[in-house]
Design a protein around this motif. Structure first.
Motif, PDB file in Angstrom:
ATOM      1  N   VAL A   1       0.755  -1.126   0.009  1.00  0.00           N
ATOM      2  CA  VAL A   1       0.051   0.023   0.021  1.00  0.00           C
ATOM      3  C   VAL A   1       0.871   1.273  -0.048  1.00  0.00           C
ATOM      4  O   VAL A   1       0.792   2.426  -0.921  1.00  0.00           O
ATOM      5  N   HIS A   2       1.861   1.403   1.000  1.00  0.00           N
ATOM      6  CA  HIS A   2       2.647   2.543   0.833  1.00  0.00           C
ATOM      7  C   HIS A   2       3.486   2.596  -0.387  1.00  0.00           C
ATOM      8  O   HIS A   2       3.740   3.701  -0.899  1.00  0.00           O
ATOM      9  N   LEU A   3       4.312   1.518  -0.299  1.00  0.00           N
ATOM     10  CA  LEU A   3       5.265   1.732  -1.579  1.00  0.00           C
ATOM     11  C   LEU A   3       4.457   1.875  -2.941  1.00  0.00           C
ATOM     12  O   LEU A   3       5.204   2.260  -4.053  1.00  0.00           O
TER      13      LEU A   3
ATOM     14  N   VAL B   1       1.346   3.935  -3.104  1.00  0.00           N
ATOM     15  CA  VAL B   1       0.953   5.322  -3.330  1.00  0.00           C
ATOM     16  C   VAL B   1       2.250   6.265  -3.118  1.00  0.00           C
ATOM     17  O   VAL B   1       1.853   7.555  -3.695  1.00  0.00           O
ATOM     18  N   GLU B   2       2.954   6.087  -2.087  1.00  0.00           N
ATOM     19  CA  GLU B   2       4.203   7.107  -1.899  1.00  0.00           C
ATOM     20  C   GLU B   2       5.288   6.442  -2.686  1.00  0.00           C
ATOM     21  O   GLU B   2       6.448   6.884  -1.909  1.00  0.00           O
ATOM     22  N   GLY B   3       5.310   5.578  -3.537  1.00  0.00           N
ATOM     23  CA  GLY B   3       6.584   5.116  -4.258  1.00  0.00           C
ATOM     24  C   GLY B   3       6.300   4.959  -5.941  1.00  0.00           C
ATOM     25  O   GLY B   3       6.238   6.138  -6.302  1.00  0.00           O
TER      26      GLY B   3
ATOM     27  N   GLY C   1       8.225   4.091   6.791  1.00  0.00           N
ATOM     28  CA  GLY C   1       8.340   3.892   8.409  1.00  0.00           C
ATOM     29  C   GLY C   1       7.075   4.592   9.116  1.00  0.00           C
ATOM     30  O   GLY C   1       6.803   4.534  10.324  1.00  0.00           O
ATOM     31  N   HIS C   2       6.646   5.880   8.698  1.00  0.00           N
ATOM     32  CA  HIS C   2       5.305   6.293   9.213  1.00  0.00           C
ATOM     33  C   HIS C   2       3.995   5.504   9.606  1.00  0.00           C
ATOM     34  O   HIS C   2       3.330   5.909  10.153  1.00  0.00           O
ATOM     35  N   HIS C   3       4.135   4.110   8.809  1.00  0.00           N
ATOM     36  CA  HIS C   3       3.051   3.257   9.472  1.00  0.00           C
ATOM     37  C   HIS C   3       3.599   2.220  10.471  1.00  0.00           C
ATOM     38  O   HIS C   3       2.981   1.237  10.827  1.00  0.00           O
ATOM     39  N   PHE C   4       4.980   2.373  10.721  1.00  0.00           N
ATOM     40  CA  PHE C   4       5.515   1.205  11.617  1.00  0.00           C
ATOM     41  C   PHE C   4       5.381   1.795  13.154  1.00  0.00           C
ATOM     42  O   PHE C   4       6.213   1.081  14.134  1.00  0.00           O
TER      43      PHE C   4
HETATM   44 FE   LIG Z   1       2.485   6.045   3.763  1.00  0.00          FE
END
Ligand SMILES: [Fe+2]
Ligand code: HEM
Ligand code: HEM
Lengths: 149, 462
Positions: free
Chosen positions: B199-201, B203-205, B250-253
């Motif tokens: 998900v993160h990689l 939309v933010e990748g 990392g902001h999700h960890f």
């Molecule tokens: Fe994110």
């Protein structure tokens, strides 16, 4: 942008930067995986818990609830429902609450948000409860801020 | 249209827009269920409608990206598409798989769907955004491979530009990270950790690469600015996207199990994530102000500029607001997250796909200079309706989120209101969100109707 800053410089920053930070990310991931056994409550990951996780997924509980703040924001956080609903007193208290809750659904209270009846048997409910108890034991850096989740 | 085979983008775009309408209809349903809790219950429980809403979003954006690639890659490569036939076959495969999945969600309980699709063999279902049955996921991988093969072969036989290479890299990354959706360990902390790799990689990748390439492509077309300049910008934008966004995961960890050091790494790097979005805004306005021609498709230019601004607001500003660990401790998993999710997805990915459609669709329909002025006026109305409605959705959800934190999160245990009691107290903002959603829907219908507005043909004196 200044003319001295050329396209090939931009490309090198892109390639160098992304490769470097991706490798760093892999390194940090490796380190995290080394550190997780101390934090992720895996010693309590029993058969029953694993089955509970599967039931959790196959009934899409996350489609209404959050678990550690992730999921949907329609219904209460369940990462700490164990503590909130009797686990502080005893396992039995939580399991009792949980079975009662699941069997009482839906409330059919007019206008109130509804949770479906999943028709799970006793064993399945115990597995789900075991999963929620296991989840509650994971070290989440003191999140959530209070018992309401 | 320079190459005949680009026309295969058309069904992709049309189908994408049809799914978009479906997405918003279900958005309105769940928006209403937020305040009328038993609406459509038990026929369509909230989780089912939500799944339809979010999965339709992802799937129509994927259709949009594929359509964009089928249009963009041949033009950049200066050659016909390797196999239009393959593109058509994959269109039908993907459309059928998508439609069947949605029907599955609505027709049977989710647990039944899991059972009949063999989730037992390889359990991957039941995680947010990745709810589709395992066999659908396998179908997606097959479609993605065929698609990447098709555009890859096209690139190999033609000119290789920075734009096409970045687009291809982004799409390959999309497919690669999707593979993590098949990894679903019993260990919840590990499961969540790698879920974010999808998900993160995305939309933010890697999706930022796709977005950057599409924006650069349209800007070259509508402004006529020198390719060298645009490509330099593109490189530096995607460099910043990946340099900040990878460790920014990392902001999700913070609160899902991983060690404390992620609070520092995640906060610092994700705090820098707005930079590439800010650069996209500067880039878009800069290129338009340095334009060397007045492109008659003003609507496409408006979407391009609007996209850059709204992506910066939704992802950059609203992302920054809750990304630092001490703040995220309180905002995590509240309506603040929903506010950000909506504006970011709309601003960045919905709008970039519409930008591309707005530019390419008239050309594919035999109007090389864009739609008639009348049709463009309608389209620009739809731009403002949808965009302003989304701003209000975001503001109402943010207000709901702040109050939620105030009542439910900040007080001590024992004093804090329960989740359900809090929800009752902030219901007015959900009503307002629903009203803004209706305006959004009207905007969307206006947009669709702009395709049917006739009007005067545009002729440009060369
Ligand atoms: Fe994110
Ligand atoms: C293009 C427009 C839209 C986009 C891109 C979009 C996107 C999304 C996304 C990404 C989520 C998941 C959010 C998260 O987990 O934080 C979501 C959930 C949701 N959306 Fe939308 N949406 C759109 C329009 C709407 C509209 C018009 C409405 C209703 C008026 C709506 C209502 C909802 C609701 C109620 C949820 C569930 C929130 C929850 O988890 O409790 N959406 N949408
Ligand atoms: C276009 C790019 C972006 C999109 C589409 C997007 C979308 C989303 C969505 C849908 C979620 C909710 C995920 C879930 O359901 O759990 C989310 C969470 C989050 N996003 Fe973004 N985002 C984008 C960029 C950013 C940026 C640039 C930042 C930081 C500056 C950011 C910060 C966050 C944070 C901190 C969360 C976690 C919220 C929480 O703790 O509940 N996002 N994003």
């Amino acid at each position: 942008m200044a003319e001295r800053f050329t396209k090939s410089m931009a490309r090198n920053i892109y390639l160098g930067g992304s490769v470097f930070f991706f490798l760093l990310f892999l390194g940090l991931t490796f380190d995290t995986i080394q550190a997780l056994p101390e934090r992720d409550n895996r010693e309590n990951l029993t058969e029953s818990v694993a089955h509970g996780k599967k039931l959790w997924e196959e009934n899409n509980c996350l489609g209404c609830h959050t678990l550690f703040g992730e999921g949907a924001y329609f219904a209460p956080e369940l990462g700490n429902v164990y503590q909130r609903r009797g686990g502080e007193i005893s396992d039995e208290a939580f399991i009792g609450f949980f079975k009662g809750w699941m069997n009482a659904m839906p409330t059919n209270a007019p206008g109130r948000r509804q949770m479906p009846q999943f028709n799970l048997n006793d064993q399945e409910l115990e597995d789900l409860a075991a999963f929620l108890k296991y989840a509650a034991g994971i070290n989440t850096n003191d999140w959530p801020p209070n018992i309401e989740g | 249209m320079k190459y005949q085979s680009q026309a295969v983008a058309k069904p992709y775009f049309i189908f994408a827009l049809a799914l978009f309408v479906g997405q918003i209809v279900f958005g309105l349903i769940i928006g209403l269920q937020y305040v009328v809790g038993d609406f459509l219950f038990p026929e369509i429980p909230f989780n089912v409608a939500r799944m339809v809403h979010t999965n339709l979003l992802i799937v129509w954006l994927l259709f949009g990206f594929m359509g964009a690639a089928y249009y963009l890659i041949p033009e950049e490569s200066e050659t016909e598409l390797y196999s239009p036939k393959l593109a058509w076959i994959l269109f039908w495969v993907f459309a059928a798989a998508g439609t069947l999945t949605i029907i599955g969600y609505l027709a049977v309980p989710y647990a039944t769907l899991a059972e009949i699709t063999g989730n037992d063999l390889l359990p991957t279902m039941g995680r947010e955004f990745l709810e589709m049955p395992t066999i659908t996921k396998i179908g997606v991988v097959i479609v993605a491979l065929g698609f990447l093969f098709n555009i890859g072969m096209t690139m190999l036989k033609g000119r290789k530009t920075v734009i096409s290479i970045v687009m291809m890299t982004g799409l390959m990354g999309l497919a690669l990270f999707f593979l993590f959706s098949f990894y679903n360990p019993e260990n919840l902390a590990l499961d969540k950790y790698f879920w974010w790799w999808v998900v993160h990689l995305w939309v933010e990748g890697v999706w930022e690469l796709i977005m950057g390439a599409m924006l650069a492509f349209v800007l070259i077309k509508v402004t006529g600015v020198d390719r060298e300049v645009i490509e330099k910008w593109l490189y530096i934008i995607i460099a910043m996207a990946l340099i900040t966004g990878i460790i920014g995961t990392g902001h999700h960890f913070f609160w899902i199990g991983p060690p404390e050091y992620w609070m520092y790494l995640g906060s610092i790097f994700s705090a820098l994530e707005p930079i590439p979005f800010f650069m996209m805004t500067v880039f878009a306005f800069n290129m338009v102000s340095r334009r060397r021609r007045e492109h008659p498709n003003r609507a496409a230019t408006l979407w391009a500029l609007g996209c850059a601004v709204m992506a910066f607001l939704g992802a950059g500003v609203w992302g920054f607001l809750h990304t630092l660990a001490p703040i995220n401790y309180y905002t995590h998993g509240t309506q603040v997250t929903a506010a950000h999710g909506h504006m970011a997805f709309y601003g960045a990915y919905v709008m970039i796909v519409i930008t591309m459609i707005s530019y390419a669709m008239p050309i594919m329909r035999g109007r090389p200079n864009g739609n008639s002025p009348q049709a463009q006026t309608v389209e620009m109305w739809s731009f403002w309706l949808m965009t302003i409605a989304m701003v209000f959705i975001t503001l109402f959800l943010s207000a709901a989120g702040i109050l939620q934190i105030w009542m439910q999160r900040i007080p001590e245990s024992g004093e804090a209101l329960s989740f359900m009691a809090t929800q009752d107290n902030i219901a007015v903002f959900y009503w307002l969100r629903e009203a803004a959603g209706v305006v959004f829907f009207i905007g969307l219908l206006t947009y669709i109707s702009s395709f049917f507005v006739k009007g005067d043909e545009v002729v440009v004196a060369d």
